[in-house]
Motif scaffolding. Structure first.
Motif, PDB file in Angstrom:
ATOM      1  N   GLY A 254       0.925  -1.305   0.200  1.00 46.33           N
ATOM      2  CA  GLY A 254       0.127   0.076   0.048  1.00 46.33           C
ATOM      3  C   GLY A 254       0.621   1.399   0.041  1.00 46.33           C
ATOM      4  N   LEU A 255       1.903   1.161   0.367  1.00 44.79           N
ATOM      5  CA  LEU A 255       2.982   2.406   0.462  1.00 44.79           C
ATOM      6  C   LEU A 255       3.458   2.803  -0.920  1.00 44.79           C
ATOM      7  CD1 LEU A 255       5.728   1.631   3.174  1.00 44.79           C
ATOM      8  CD2 LEU A 255       3.607   3.233   3.160  1.00 44.79           C
ATOM      9  N   THR A 256       3.579   4.208  -1.026  1.00 42.64           N
ATOM     10  CA  THR A 256       4.053   4.932  -2.102  1.00 42.64           C
ATOM     11  C   THR A 256       5.041   5.846  -1.879  1.00 42.64           C
ATOM     12  OG1 THR A 256       2.464   6.727  -1.886  1.00 42.64           O
ATOM     13  CG2 THR A 256       1.901   4.774  -3.410  1.00 42.64           C
TER      14      THR A 256
ATOM     15  N   LEU B 198       6.390   9.350  -3.043  1.00 39.60           N
ATOM     16  CA  LEU B 198       6.029  10.573  -4.144  1.00 39.60           C
ATOM     17  C   LEU B 198       5.025   9.868  -5.036  1.00 39.60           C
ATOM     18  CD1 LEU B 198       9.067  12.727  -5.192  1.00 39.60           C
ATOM     19  CD2 LEU B 198       7.150  13.358  -3.739  1.00 39.60           C
ATOM     20  N   GLY B 199       4.307   9.182  -4.531  1.00 34.50           N
ATOM     21  CA  GLY B 199       3.233   8.761  -5.404  1.00 34.50           C
ATOM     22  C   GLY B 199       3.457   7.608  -6.405  1.00 34.50           C
TER      23      GLY B 199
ATOM     24  N   SER C 197       4.933   3.407  -6.710  1.00 35.95           N
ATOM     25  CA  SER C 197       4.844   2.368  -5.811  1.00 35.95           C
ATOM     26  C   SER C 197       5.981   2.139  -5.013  1.00 35.95           C
ATOM     27  CB  SER C 197       4.440   1.093  -6.712  1.00 35.95           C
ATOM     28  OG  SER C 197       4.459  -0.003  -5.775  1.00 35.95           O
ATOM     29  N   TYR C 198       6.173   1.389  -4.142  1.00 37.10           N
ATOM     30  CA  TYR C 198       7.328   1.381  -3.033  1.00 37.10           C
ATOM     31  C   TYR C 198       7.704   0.015  -3.273  1.00 37.10           C
ATOM     32  CZ  TYR C 198       9.904   1.822   1.364  1.00 37.10           C
ATOM     33  OH  TYR C 198      10.712   2.121   2.360  1.00 37.10           O
TER      34      TYR C 198
END
Lengths: 366, 358, 497
Positions: C446-448, C450-451, C453-454
């Motif tokens: 769910g993390l990003t 600066l928008g 995908s992590y």
């Protein structure tokens, strides 16, 4: 914000779970390393277990407990009254069966072993020529804990093919398969040591007879593809006392099923083997091609003769330990196979066996 | 930035959704229902699923990628649709919840036999909840990671090559069995999960090649199943397989490494990664449908769905109960996975005819 | 509670009002006067006010902010050579003197180390900034064996020059922003035009200019204001003290932020896997680089799982222990009075204490801590029967493995997560472990940053990136910039304008 909520939920769960009694903390647990099963009158069994003890404050390296009961699980509840440890069977390695019990059939006990999800499929099934509990109870001073001693002994011998390595998996697999019968190593107490006493032949789950340890390697060659074995042979047809020791024996088996005109089944076993000569006491020269061929022929005949003797024994006991039934089954239709009662047919089947041995090399001496 | 699902993600998402707890019983089901060489039946089922997927493709093509709700609501009044929606939503909610319960109950055979299963169920539900409230793109991302975390387990099958024998497979096909329609259904259950792609229409674009992705994932699944079943057949023989409740667990238990033994509870624990996506996708589907009825926030709806299904999952106590419920629901799901696309196609054709008439 | 809220509200309202009034003032610039400036800097003893009566020129500056040589060369010496007041305007036409019409600008100028010159009702600023600062030295927290050894300092100017030295391109753009109501810290956003994606640049500028805070002192502090998910345990911006690492990020199409006063620069967008790469990897033969990178991922696995597996196995899953280990393990556990969970937590906390003590102490005493902690406590704990020696091995190896992660922030996050996993394993065994790992994966997906995908390049799936993430392929095969930076020029060796 959600993470906080989730965290709270987790904490809630943690609180809910305190006082859970599914823990199996190592030092509070008694691991049954080996178990023995013997027959008693009227369907009762004698159940013995050996538990390794790792507490440095206790001198003994293991505990042996024994009781008699209707079933092994019932016996375990009896035994657990005698110990401070929680008895668990997840570390079981060896299951020993007394010969009298094996003669009556061991499937009744196998049920618990298979049903219990903690018991590994790899535990070794072993028959004791005599009383299993007596053997497991005895401490052999110069060797590790008895259970481990047996475990390692079988494991080591199996690498050299002096005995098959029968696990719970392979026993039940062969038991269910209608084209093969299980074989199990058989051991006996020889005073200060335990020694391998041959290979027990089973028909389904009942003991029928055994093969002597001297014939074990040839039996293994017959049983299937084979790697890394040793066999020592005396070659009587030569003029003097000639003996030869073969090592690094590799072999591959081919089985052909034919039908004679009268409908009888004829099975042909072809075995190709290669070996290294590690000892040869005799007059022929191995470096001479013609003479080496001669030796190869003699050895092959010798092994073939032994193999035929084994096959006769197997047929006499009516145990299809070699899995010949599989080949017969795979050569006919399902309906025919269903009609054929393989165990009744088996003793009358004509089995031919031919072993061809090639000497790969013969060491540093010409 | 990433509004649309990519081809690869859809493939993996559907593949993981399709793989569920059934995989641990599959070899036994095959042996039980189809006897010798029962794995061949997987190929038949695969073909049926492909046909089903073609139907869904037709919906996608005819509807030009419109969401199924849009298609339905255009010509059917909401009063008729709402009970239908509710039925589907509750079906999917129950499927997800029972799959979770089944997994937990099986896990409890290996470890934690006396702990209350609902605690484990609750844990899985919490995990699922965190995932459901995210959008489907993020679910797909999680599915991809989970995929890599379990796909290596296929390599473990190499471990069985030593004891594998072709002769144990026997040359007979489907002997020693009584094949009924029911047998096919019970195998078909193992393939379910692909129908969720009906809901993915609004989340994909042309570049996704949605239906191709689903076909590929179905192929991958069939390959996995066939490979596993062949190994299981050659490792155990079909007669022995019939007697094993969870053949895959037995196979796991057979794997021993010098540093770790009795691997079944670890490996079965890893299966959670796949199960959770299966559950999440069903619940997500239920949520998507419920949004049509109750215009609440996704988070609230997800909570309501999870809460209700959690309460219901208290009812089945034993594995047999759960599995019976699951198979009944599964049959309904098979009906849905065929019925819904066919209905939609008819609807679209009618719409088209009317449109042309005007 | 409610009362408190109301107070907060009024305070906020006031600040907004004052900000609005300040904006109004900007519209009508105040003409700077000497008296105004002197009253503004009332009670600042470090302010110097010099007067040259012959030419009627006032100088105002902060004594410790200026370079005295420069001041003499640029200002005083020319002024001494001027003999008449009329010649002064001509002198001040030289380009180093900038005319200032706004009082606010003047104040800011003086604050940032310039000299204000008042002459004939006109005001000029001249830059003679010369702060005494640490010279460029080795990085303490990120060391490499091969490769450049210089590291950023606390001064943004030096840091910028370190980067400019490495990227001699007019495309390297620098945008200056100011953060902090009181501190007015300079924040520089760097990117390479035509390589960096402008969406990221604009997003970073937007986020930084939206920060409302009185003070920012360090990059790591700043980036907590611009995180995508402030509640996450994982860092979402990569920070580094190494100029060449930061330069490589720029070339890869990422954007870089430099905060004045902080020796670390940030880079974004970043992915989880980026934290496991070190510049050392690129300076070795590619196979060795790949091997050490894979080793770090193995270390990640070890850190997360070793202790928790120990707890899970000794508490619940005894059947997983191999036979040869069973006796040793039971024997070492037999004297321990606590359940494995507490035993493990006790040891883990001890290790964390040692680490924390080692970090706070000067390095010479730190070594003593290592010996006391490692040998004395470890040995004694086993002999006293507080822990089993197998656990010590598990804890120690997972602690060591955690330090393998090159980025300290990431290794700290992972070490923190480990505690969660240990507790889960202690309560629910392998099931808890599976649940814990799932939770981490779900959170990560769910993390990003600066928008973006992590978890790039795993999800979204970009196998092309793998050769520069999980391994390092020979350089000639790494032809493209990482997909995460969404560069308009993806191919590395050809620049499209």
């Amino acid at each position: 914000m959600i993470n906080k909520g989730v965290g709270l939920c987790f904490l809630g769960c943690l609180v809910l779970l305190t006082g859970c009694n599914d823990q199996r903390i190592l030092e509070e647990t008694g691991f049954i390393q080996s178990a023995s099963y013997d027959e008693l009158t009227n369907n009762r069994i004698v159940y013995g277990i050996s538990i390794p003890i790792a507490n440095p404050e206790i001198k003994a390296t293991r505990a042996f407990l024994m009781t008699d009961a209707m079933s092994s699980k019932q016996a375990r509840t009896h035994l657990s009254r005698q110990t401070n440890l929680q008895l668990v069977s997840g570390q079981l390695r060896v299951a020993l069966f007394g010969l009298p019990l094996a003669k009556k059939g061991i499937w009744r006990i196998m049920d618990t072993l298979i049903r219990d999800p903690t018991i590994s499929e790899k535990i070794k099934i072993i028959i004791v020529n005599g009383e299993a509990a007596g053997l497991l109870k005895k401490n052999f001073k110069e060797f590790p804990r008895t259970g481990q001693y047996i475990d390692r002994l079988i494991k080591k011998e199996a690498i050299r093919h002096s005995t098959p390595l029968t696990t719970l998996y392979s026993f039940s697999r062969d038991y269910y398969d209608d084209g093969i019968d299980p074989v199990v190593p058989i051991i006996k107490d020889t005073g200060k040591t335990i020694s391998l006493d041959g290979i027990a032949l089973f028909q389904d789950d009942t003991y029928k007879g055994k093969i002597n340890p001297e014939e074990a390697v040839v039996f293994a060659i017959l049983r299937g593809n084979f790697k890394q074995g040793e066999v020592s042979l005396a070659l009587p047809k030569q003029s003097q006392d000639t003996t030869v020791m073969l090592s690094s024996l590799n072999s591959s088996r081919k089985v052909n099923v034919k039908y004679e005109d009268d409908g009888n089944i004829r099975i042909n076993i072809q075995i190709q083997a290669t070996a290294t000569v590690s000892e040869y006491i005799g007059e022929l020269k191995l470096s001479n091609d013609a003479e080496r061929r001669e030796i190869e022929r003699v050895i092959s005949d010798q092994i073939t003769e032994q193999a035929e003797r084994i096959l006769k024994t197997l047929q006499r006991f009516s145990t299809d330990s070699l899995g010949l039934g599989t080949y017969v089954r795979n050569s006919m239709t399902f309906a025919e196979w269903q009609k054929l009662n393989w165990h009744d047919q088996y003793p009358n089947v004509n089995i031919e066996c031919r072993i061809k041995l090639r000497i790969k090399d013969y060491g540093f001496r010409r | 930035m990433n509004d649309k699902l990519s081809h690869f993600h859809v493939t993996i998402l559907i593949y993981i959704t399709q793989t569920g707890a059934v995989i641990i019983t599959l070899p036994r089901l095959l042996a039980e229902h189809f006897g010798t060489n029962g794995w061949l039946s997987l190929l038949f089922v695969y073909m049926v699923v492909s046909v089903n997927l073609l139907l869904i493709t037709a919906v996608y093509r005819l509807g030009k990628g419109k969401s199924i709700f849009e298609i339905m609501e255009r010509s059917i009044s909401k009063i008729i649709l709402y009970p239908f929606y509710l039925a589907i939503a509750s079906l999917w909610a129950m499927l997800g919840c029972l799959a979770a319960k089944q997994y937990v109950l099986i896990f409890q055979m290996i470890a934690f036999p006396t702990t209350n299963p609902m605690i484990f169920k609750l844990l899985i539900d919490i995990l699922a909840f965190i995932l459901i409230i995210k959008n489907v793109y993020k679910i797909a991302k999680a599915a991809t990671v989970f995929f890599w975390m379990i796909v290596w387990m296929i390599l473990l099958l190499f471990y069985f090559y030593g004891d594998f024998e072709w002769s144990r497979l026997t040359p007979f096909v489907f002997q020693d069995s009584a094949i009924t329609l029911n047998s096919f259904f019970s195998i078909y259950l193992a393939f379910l999960g692909y129908e969720v792609c009906l809901l993915l229409f609004p989340y994909v674009d042309k570049r996704t090649k949605l239906m191709k992705a689903v076909q590929i994932s179905n192929l991958m699944l069939t390959f996995t199943y066939v490979y596993l079943s062949i190994i299981a057949y050659g490792f155990y023989g079909y007669k022995h397989l019939k007697t094993l409740e969870y053949p895959l667990l037995n196979m796991f238990a057979y794997i021993q490494f010098p540093f770790v033994q009795g691997t079944e509870n670890l490996l079965f624990g890893f299966l959670l990664f796949s199960i959770i996506i299966t559950i999440v996708m069903y619940w997500w589907g239920a949520k998507e449908i419920s949004v049509q009825i109750l215009p609440l926030k996704g988070r609230v709806l997800a909570f309501i769905i999870l809460f209700i299904s959690f309460c219901i999952s208290y009812i089945p106590k034993s594995i047999n109960d759960t599995e019976r419920w699951l198979s009944i629901l599964g049959y309904a799901e098979i009906g849905l996975s065929f019925g819904l696309p066919i209905g939609l196609i008819l609807l679209l054709l009618i719409q088209r005819m009317r449109g042309e008439a005007r | 509670m409610r009362f408190f809220k109301r107070i907060m509200k009024t305070i906020f309202m006031k600040t907004i009002v004052s900000a609005a009034s300040a904006q109004k003032a900007k519209v009508k610039p105040e003409i700077p006067t000497l008296t105004h400036i002197l009253s503004e800097f009332n009670d600042c003893v470090d302010l110097v006010h010099r007067y040259y009566p012959e030419v009627n020129v006032h100088l105002v500056y902060f004594d410790h902010q200026v370079d005295h040589d420069k001041l003499y060369r640029e200002v005083m010496n020319p002024l001494i050579h001027v003999h008449a007041e009329e010649e002064v305007p001509k002198l001040l036409e030289q380009s180093q003197f900038t005319l200032v019409r706004d009082s606010k600008e003047l104040v800011e100028g003086i604050l940032s180390g310039r000299v204000a010159i008042f002459s004939n009702s006109k005001t000029y600023l001249v830059d003679v900034f010369g702060l005494q600062s640490r010279s460029v030295s080795q990085s303490e927290s990120e060391t490499v064996i091969t490769g450049p050894h210089d590291a950023f300092t606390e001064q943004a100017g030096i840091n910028l020059s370190l980067i400019r030295q490495r990227i001699k391109s007019s495309h390297l753009k620098v945008i200056k922003l100011s953060v902090g109501e009181v501190t007015k810290t300079d924040v520089y956003i760097l990117y390479i035009k035509d390589i960096a994606n402008m969406t990221y640049v604009n997003e970073a500028i937007r986020r930084i200019s939206n920060i409302e805070i009185d003070a920012v002192f360090d990059t790591n502090m700043l980036l907590q204001f611009i995180d995508d998910a402030p509640f996450s345990i994982f860092p979402q911006f990569l920070t580094s003290e190494r100029p060449e690492a930061i330069a490589s990020k720029l070339v890869a199409g990422r954007i870089v932020g430099i905060v004045d006063g902080s020796p670390s620069a940030l880079s974004a967008p970043t992915s989880f896997f980026e934290y496991f790469s070190s510049s050392d990897d690129y300076n070795q033969r590619w196979m060795l680089g790949s091997a050490s990178r894979l080793l770090r991922f193995l270390a990640l696995f070890i850190t997360l799982s070793f202790t928790s597996l120990y707890v899970s196995v000794t508490t619940f899953h005894y059947e997983m222990i191999p036979e040869n280990l069973l006796i040793t393990l039971t024997e070492s556990r037999s004297k321990v009075p606590f359940p494995p969970l507490f035993e493990a937590l006790f040891m883990e906390v001890t290790i964390e204490l040692l680490r924390e003590a080692g970090a706070r102490l000067p390095s010479k005493i730190g070594q003593t801590i290592g010996i006391v902690g490692g040998i004395v406590i470890g040995q004694a704990a086993v002999q006293a029967g507080l822990t089993s020696n197998i656990l010590i091995i598990a804890v120690a190896s997972s602690a060591i493995a955690s330090f393998v992660t090159p980025a300290y922030v990431m290794s700290a996050s992972i070490r923190f997560l480990r505690f969660g996993l240990i507790i889960l394993a202690g309560v629910w065994g392998n099931f808890g472990l599976a649940v814990g790992i799932s939770a981490i994966v779900i959170h990560l997906s769910g993390l990003t940053s600066l928008g973006s995908s992590y978890l790039t390049p795993i999800a979204p799936f970009k196998p092309r990136d793998w050769k520069d993430v999980f391994i390092i392929a020979p350089f000639k095969y790494i032809t493209e910039r990482p997909s995460q930076s969404k560069s308009p020029n993806t191919v590395k060796n050809k620049m499209r304008k």
